[in-house]
Write a protein that holds these residues in place. Sequence first.
Motif, PDB file in Angstrom:
ATOM      1  N   ASP A   1       0.756  -1.229  -0.135  1.00  0.00           N
ATOM      2  CA  ASP A   1       0.020   0.126   0.066  1.00  0.00           C
ATOM      3  C   ASP A   1       0.784   1.245   0.017  1.00  0.00           C
ATOM      4  OD1 ASP A   1      -2.307  -1.611   0.076  1.00  0.00           O
ATOM      5  OD2 ASP A   1      -2.557  -1.230   2.252  1.00  0.00           O
ATOM      6  N   ILE A   2       1.921   1.297   0.800  1.00  0.00           N
ATOM      7  CA  ILE A   2       2.943   2.546   0.832  1.00  0.00           C
ATOM      8  C   ILE A   2       3.587   2.572  -0.515  1.00  0.00           C
ATOM      9  CG2 ILE A   2       4.798   3.261   2.124  1.00  0.00           C
ATOM     10  CD1 ILE A   2       3.821   1.910   4.763  1.00  0.00           C
ATOM     11  N   GLN A   3       4.042   1.496  -0.930  1.00  0.00           N
ATOM     12  CA  GLN A   3       4.786   1.583  -2.608  1.00  0.00           C
ATOM     13  C   GLN A   3       3.830   2.081  -3.456  1.00  0.00           C
ATOM     14  OE1 GLN A   3       5.986  -2.511  -2.353  1.00  0.00           O
ATOM     15  NE2 GLN A   3       8.205  -1.745  -1.900  1.00  0.00           N
ATOM     16  N   ASN A   4       2.453   1.841  -3.211  1.00  0.00           N
ATOM     17  CA  ASN A   4       1.558   2.211  -4.375  1.00  0.00           C
ATOM     18  C   ASN A   4       1.195   3.910  -4.007  1.00  0.00           C
ATOM     19  OD1 ASN A   4       0.899  -0.160  -5.513  1.00  0.00           O
ATOM     20  ND2 ASN A   4      -0.828  -0.756  -4.224  1.00  0.00           N
ATOM     21  N   SER A   5       1.297   4.412  -2.841  1.00  0.00           N
ATOM     22  CA  SER A   5       1.073   5.635  -2.255  1.00  0.00           C
ATOM     23  C   SER A   5       2.416   6.519  -3.090  1.00  0.00           C
ATOM     24  CB  SER A   5       1.122   5.979  -0.898  1.00  0.00           C
ATOM     25  OG  SER A   5      -0.376   5.460  -0.274  1.00  0.00           O
ATOM     26  N   LEU A   6       3.596   5.767  -2.852  1.00  0.00           N
ATOM     27  CA  LEU A   6       4.744   6.498  -3.172  1.00  0.00           C
ATOM     28  C   LEU A   6       4.642   6.668  -4.904  1.00  0.00           C
ATOM     29  CD1 LEU A   6       7.506   4.778  -1.174  1.00  0.00           C
ATOM     30  CD2 LEU A   6       6.922   7.383  -1.000  1.00  0.00           C
TER      31      LEU A   6
ATOM     32  N   VAL B   1       4.103  22.502  -3.801  1.00  0.00           N
ATOM     33  CA  VAL B   1       3.183  21.151  -4.068  1.00  0.00           C
ATOM     34  C   VAL B   1       4.663  20.059  -4.170  1.00  0.00           C
ATOM     35  CG1 VAL B   1       2.412  19.518  -5.734  1.00  0.00           C
ATOM     36  CG2 VAL B   1       1.424  21.769  -5.459  1.00  0.00           C
ATOM     37  N   LYS B   2       5.722  20.492  -4.534  1.00  0.00           N
ATOM     38  CA  LYS B   2       7.058  19.351  -4.648  1.00  0.00           C
ATOM     39  C   LYS B   2       7.275  19.384  -3.216  1.00  0.00           C
ATOM     40  CE  LYS B   2      11.033  18.162  -6.928  1.00  0.00           C
ATOM     41  NZ  LYS B   2      11.232  17.902  -8.259  1.00  0.00           N
ATOM     42  N   THR B   3       7.412  20.229  -2.266  1.00  0.00           N
ATOM     43  CA  THR B   3       7.994  20.006  -1.039  1.00  0.00           C
ATOM     44  C   THR B   3       6.979  19.134  -0.129  1.00  0.00           C
ATOM     45  OG1 THR B   3       8.995  22.350  -0.981  1.00  0.00           O
ATOM     46  CG2 THR B   3       8.531  21.435   1.275  1.00  0.00           C
ATOM     47  N   LYS B   4       5.711  19.566  -0.337  1.00  0.00           N
ATOM     48  CA  LYS B   4       4.774  18.504   0.403  1.00  0.00           C
ATOM     49  C   LYS B   4       4.823  17.202  -0.011  1.00  0.00           C
ATOM     50  CE  LYS B   4      -0.216  18.207   1.023  1.00  0.00           C
ATOM     51  NZ  LYS B   4      -1.558  18.430   0.563  1.00  0.00           N
TER      52      LYS B   4
ATOM     53  N   GLN C   1       6.827  11.377   0.949  1.00  0.00           N
ATOM     54  CA  GLN C   1       7.662  10.406   0.277  1.00  0.00           C
ATOM     55  C   GLN C   1       8.515   9.901   1.416  1.00  0.00           C
ATOM     56  OE1 GLN C   1       9.222  11.986  -3.236  1.00  0.00           O
ATOM     57  NE2 GLN C   1       7.969  10.525  -4.614  1.00  0.00           N
ATOM     58  N   GLN C   2       9.060  11.081   2.153  1.00  0.00           N
ATOM     59  CA  GLN C   2      10.091  10.535   3.027  1.00  0.00           C
ATOM     60  C   GLN C   2       9.596   9.827   4.118  1.00  0.00           C
ATOM     61  OE1 GLN C   2      11.842  14.098   4.727  1.00  0.00           O
ATOM     62  NE2 GLN C   2      13.713  12.992   5.263  1.00  0.00           N
TER      63      GLN C   2
ATOM     64  N   ILE D   1       8.390   2.254   5.408  1.00  0.00           N
ATOM     65  CA  ILE D   1       8.678   0.970   4.573  1.00  0.00           C
ATOM     66  C   ILE D   1      10.166   0.365   5.339  1.00  0.00           C
ATOM     67  CG2 ILE D   1       9.966   0.255   2.468  1.00  0.00           C
ATOM     68  CD1 ILE D   1       7.786   1.769   0.846  1.00  0.00           C
ATOM     69  N   GLN D   2      10.923   1.329   5.606  1.00  0.00           N
ATOM     70  CA  GLN D   2      12.314   0.746   6.332  1.00  0.00           C
ATOM     71  C   GLN D   2      11.742   0.148   7.468  1.00  0.00           C
ATOM     72  OE1 GLN D   2      14.965   4.227   7.379  1.00  0.00           O
ATOM     73  NE2 GLN D   2      16.926   2.740   7.300  1.00  0.00           N
TER      74      GLN D   2
END
Length: 151
Positions: free
Chosen positions: A21-26, A70-73, A78-79, A85-86
């Motif tokens: 799910d997280i990978q899909n969100s990324l 938008v890019k910063t958000k 992503q971070q 995930i880690q």
Amino acid sequence: MPDNFKKLLKEYNNLKEEKKDIQNSLSKIQKQLDRLEQKGYKVKDSVKGGEGGIQIFKVEGYPYPEYIRVKTKSLLQQQKLNIKIQKIDELLSEIDDYIDSIENSEIRRIITYRHVDDMTWQQVSKRMGRYYTADGCRKLLERYFEKVKNT
């Protein structure tokens, strides 16, 4: 055996699904950023000016402040997701390491089929072979956990 190993085994497949799910969100976040950059993300407007203020000019430009926001958000999202995930990978690795450390092949196979491969007890018994029943496999695992708990 870690105290919460039995609980972690039950969570194993949920952890794998959460990771997907997280990978899909990324992936969605990255697609959104790619779309913004591919389109050129331009803003159009018209203004009046010139002689007497009656001429209309069309203005087109790249809204850097909005794009940066938008890019910063998106990068922050992503971070955060990568950190999750880690953590999930670390838990999955711990569980895998413990399963690999079990000396009894029979128990190791039952745990792998039941919890890693997410099989039903019926499917586990079928994979184990003709001398195993669903209840027998379940009981073997219960006895193993009781034995480990008491040692």
